[in-house]
Design a protein around this motif. Structure first.
Motif, mmCIF file in Angstrom:
data_model
loop_
_atom_site.group_PDB
_atom_site.id
_atom_site.type_symbol
_atom_site.label_atom_id
_atom_site.label_comp_id
_atom_site.label_asym_id
_atom_site.label_seq_id
_atom_site.Cartn_x
_atom_site.Cartn_y
_atom_site.Cartn_z
ATOM 1 N N TYR A 39 -2.200 47.720 13.235
ATOM 2 C CA TYR A 39 -1.024 47.647 13.586
ATOM 3 C C TYR A 39 -0.493 48.493 12.883
ATOM 4 N N TRP A 40 -0.090 50.037 13.391
ATOM 5 C CA TRP A 40 0.692 51.478 12.714
ATOM 6 C C TRP A 40 1.441 51.821 13.358
ATOM 7 N N ILE A 41 3.000 51.618 12.770
ATOM 8 C CA ILE A 41 3.912 52.639 13.623
ATOM 9 C C ILE A 41 4.107 53.829 12.686
ATOM 10 N N ALA A 42 5.278 54.154 14.109
ATOM 11 C CA ALA A 42 4.404 55.682 13.077
ATOM 12 C C ALA A 42 6.531 56.091 13.043
ATOM 13 N N GLU A 43 6.944 57.206 12.043
ATOM 14 C CA GLU A 43 7.904 57.606 11.560
ATOM 15 C C GLU A 43 8.547 58.795 12.727
ATOM 16 N N HIS A 44 9.377 58.949 13.072
ATOM 17 C CA HIS A 44 9.989 59.988 14.117
ATOM 18 C C HIS A 44 11.672 60.284 13.231
ATOM 19 N N HIS A 45 12.229 61.518 12.952
ATOM 20 C CA HIS A 45 13.329 61.607 13.309
ATOM 21 C C HIS A 45 13.820 62.237 14.610
ATOM 22 N N ASP A 46 15.012 61.730 14.919
ATOM 23 C CA ASP A 46 16.409 62.302 15.929
ATOM 24 C C ASP A 46 15.002 63.061 17.002
ATOM 25 N N PHE A 47 14.009 62.425 17.042
ATOM 26 C CA PHE A 47 13.046 62.919 18.092
ATOM 27 C C PHE A 47 13.305 62.009 19.429
ATOM 28 N N SER A 48 13.198 62.715 20.375
ATOM 29 C CA SER A 48 13.771 62.491 21.705
ATOM 30 C C SER A 48 12.950 61.554 22.714
ATOM 31 N N GLY A 49 13.318 60.122 22.569
ATOM 32 C CA GLY A 49 12.695 59.190 23.348
ATOM 33 C C GLY A 49 11.315 58.325 22.747
ATOM 34 N N LEU A 50 11.981 57.958 20.998
ATOM 35 C CA LEU A 50 10.763 57.526 19.882
ATOM 36 C C LEU A 50 12.147 56.845 19.228
ATOM 37 N N SER A 51 11.735 55.825 18.928
ATOM 38 C CA SER A 51 12.745 55.393 18.329
ATOM 39 C C SER A 51 12.519 54.982 16.945
ATOM 40 N N CYS A 52 11.798 54.825 16.235
ATOM 41 C CA CYS A 52 11.167 54.716 15.029
ATOM 42 C C CYS A 52 12.115 55.631 14.036
ATOM 43 N N SER A 53 12.893 55.863 12.996
ATOM 44 C CA SER A 53 12.962 56.885 11.912
ATOM 45 C C SER A 53 12.557 55.958 10.226
ATOM 46 N N ALA A 54 12.170 54.371 11.071
ATOM 47 C CA ALA A 54 12.696 54.315 9.210
ATOM 48 C C ALA A 54 11.153 53.039 9.507
ATOM 49 N N PRO A 55 10.352 53.447 9.127
ATOM 50 C CA PRO A 55 8.490 52.274 9.182
ATOM 51 C C PRO A 55 8.583 51.123 8.414
ATOM 52 N N GLU A 56 9.687 51.736 7.101
ATOM 53 C CA GLU A 56 9.149 49.972 6.416
ATOM 54 C C GLU A 56 10.269 49.221 6.833
ATOM 55 N N VAL A 57 11.064 49.074 7.185
ATOM 56 C CA VAL A 57 12.078 48.806 8.067
ATOM 57 C C VAL A 57 11.432 48.076 8.785
ATOM 58 N N MET A 58 10.553 48.557 10.098
ATOM 59 C CA MET A 58 10.049 47.813 10.942
ATOM 60 C C MET A 58 9.133 46.858 10.647
ATOM 61 N N LEU A 59 7.686 47.171 9.066
ATOM 62 C CA LEU A 59 7.149 46.250 9.103
ATOM 63 C C LEU A 59 7.506 45.303 8.884
ATOM 64 N N ALA A 60 8.898 45.523 7.873
ATOM 65 C CA ALA A 60 9.635 43.592 7.373
ATOM 66 C C ALA A 60 9.814 42.991 8.741
ATOM 67 N N ALA A 61 10.319 43.101 9.624
ATOM 68 C CA ALA A 61 10.280 42.417 10.966
ATOM 69 C C ALA A 61 9.088 42.212 11.201
ATOM 70 N N ILE A 62 7.635 43.075 11.631
ATOM 71 C CA ILE A 62 7.065 43.148 12.213
ATOM 72 C C ILE A 62 6.069 42.343 11.940
ATOM 73 N N GLY A 63 6.181 42.345 9.901
ATOM 74 C CA GLY A 63 5.254 41.302 9.105
ATOM 75 C C GLY A 63 5.670 39.577 9.505
ATOM 76 N N ALA A 64 6.610 39.403 9.496
ATOM 77 C CA ALA A 64 7.467 38.030 9.388
ATOM 78 C C ALA A 64 7.296 37.846 10.285
ATOM 79 N N ASN A 65 6.292 38.481 12.136
ATOM 80 C CA ASN A 65 6.827 37.779 13.480
ATOM 81 C C ASN A 65 5.165 37.855 13.748
ATOM 82 N N THR A 66 4.031 38.163 13.039
ATOM 83 C CA THR A 66 2.372 38.218 12.605
ATOM 84 C C THR A 66 2.062 37.778 11.602
ATOM 85 N N SER A 67 0.886 37.746 11.601
ATOM 86 C CA SER A 67 0.465 36.117 10.618
ATOM 87 C C SER A 67 -0.800 36.727 10.189
ATOM 88 N N ASN A 68 -2.098 37.606 10.253
ATOM 89 C CA ASN A 68 -2.943 38.422 9.961
ATOM 90 C C ASN A 68 -3.275 39.833 9.995
#
Length: 336
Positions: A39-68
């Motif tokens: 699972y990969w998440i993209a990086e966008h900045h002030d892009f209408s309709g897209l919410s992830c500007s910091a993949p590294e922050v989301m990956l910390a959360a996603i890693g904590a909520n998945t296992s393998n």
């Protein structure tokens, strides 16, 4: 055939960015349950309709909520950042989630000219220097600067047992050449390219130079897909995404991905119908059997090791269902 997920963290109309990011965590969890490889998440900045500007922050959360499931950035836009900081962040993620971390590198700005200036006022210069930045980043990741290098005595701590796997993401011959020269894996964005994709990927494979841990070329093809129980329903779901892209092209779309009802009530101009027709040519839209057949055909055309699927629908539940139907079709599980 390995299947993976690329998430652009879209915000649907009537939803908030917070809801979109929570939906991304649920998508990663679902992808793990369905058997997707990464699972990969993209990086966008002030892009209408897209919410992830910091993949590294989301990956910390996603890693904590998945296992393998493997997790990663698709991609970190390196011209905005110093290689040392990127190496530190992803070494830390790889320490937290050992053996699971991917680091995709891209060169796009990920936002408007004003956003680019706010992030890094020398972006174009850094794009020109990208090969040097990539080389430096990989040396930090593997802690292998020459003894006489100014960075030989520093490390991008913490140093994980297994470094994050680097990938170059792109849509051009330049990105393919960079990946081949550096001896790293290559992900080609079929869904966002008008270039001769199979020739670009073949060039990467033909010119690959084995370095460090990757001994042979490795390729991913990223494809836009909408799957539903019937082709008619899939076409209906895809209309929302197509309308949103039309709106973005007109400087609109700030409300997010429109609903099916909003799309049905929208009157497309002849020019917009032509544009949507061209966009659909790059997409795979259909029932599970048809989607599998088209993905397998695309995999053969590219001789790709892996297919990465990006799906945008207004309904987060329908998005997960699309991934589920495809996974079931590939695995032989019965779709209910």
């Amino acid at each position: 055939m390995n299947l993976s997920i690329l998430d652009q963290a879209p915000i649907s109309s009537g939803k908030t960015a917070g809801e979109a990011l929570q939906a991304s965590i649920k998508l990663a969890q679902a992808g793990e349950a369905f058997g997707y490889k990464r699972y990969w998440i993209a990086e966008h900045h002030d892009f209408s309709g897209l919410s992830c500007s910091a993949p590294e922050v989301m990956l910390a959360a996603i890693g904590a909520n998945t296992s393998n499931i493997r997790i990663g950035a698709g991609a970190i836009l390196l011209p905005h950042y110093k290689p040392y900081k990127v190496a530190e962040v992803f070494n830390m993620l790889a320490t937290l989630y050992p053996g699971r971390m991917d680091l995709g590198i891209g060169r796009a700005p990920g936002g408007s000219a004003e956003v680019t200036m706010a992030l890094s006022n020398n972006f174009l210069q850094q794009v020109y220097k990208l090969p040097e930045s990539v080389q430096e980043l990989f040396q930090f990741l593997h802690h292998d600067f020459p003894d006489d290098h100014m960075y030989a005595n520093i490390s991008a701590a913490p140093l994980p047992t297994t470094p994050p796997q680097p990938w170059i993401l792109g849509t051009s011959g330049k990105s393919a050449k960079l990946a081949a020269d550096q001896g790293v894996a290559y992900a080609f964005g079929h869904f966002m390219s008008d270039n001769e994709g199979p020739e670009i990927v073949k060039s990467y494979v033909d010119h690959f130079k084995a370095r460090r841990t990757l001994k042979k070329p490795q390729t991913i093809i990223a494809v836009s897909v909408v799957c539903a129980e019937t082709t008619g329903k899939a076409e209906e779901l895809a209309t929302s995404s197509l309308l949103w892209k039309i709106q973005l092209g007109k400087g609109e779309g700030k409300e997010g991905v429109p609903s099916i009802e909003e799309a049905k009530n929208y009157t497309f101009t002849d020019e917009e119908l032509t544009v949507t027709s061209k966009m659909k040519q790059k997409m795979i839209i259909g029932n599970p059997q048809d989607v599998k057949e088209q993905l397998m055909e695309l995999q053969l055309i590219y001789a790709a090791d892996e297919i990465m699927i990006v799906t945008i629908t207004h309904s987060y539940e329908e998005r997960i269902r699309s991934y589920e139907l495809i996974a079931n079709e590939y695995s032989g599980r019965k779709n209910l």
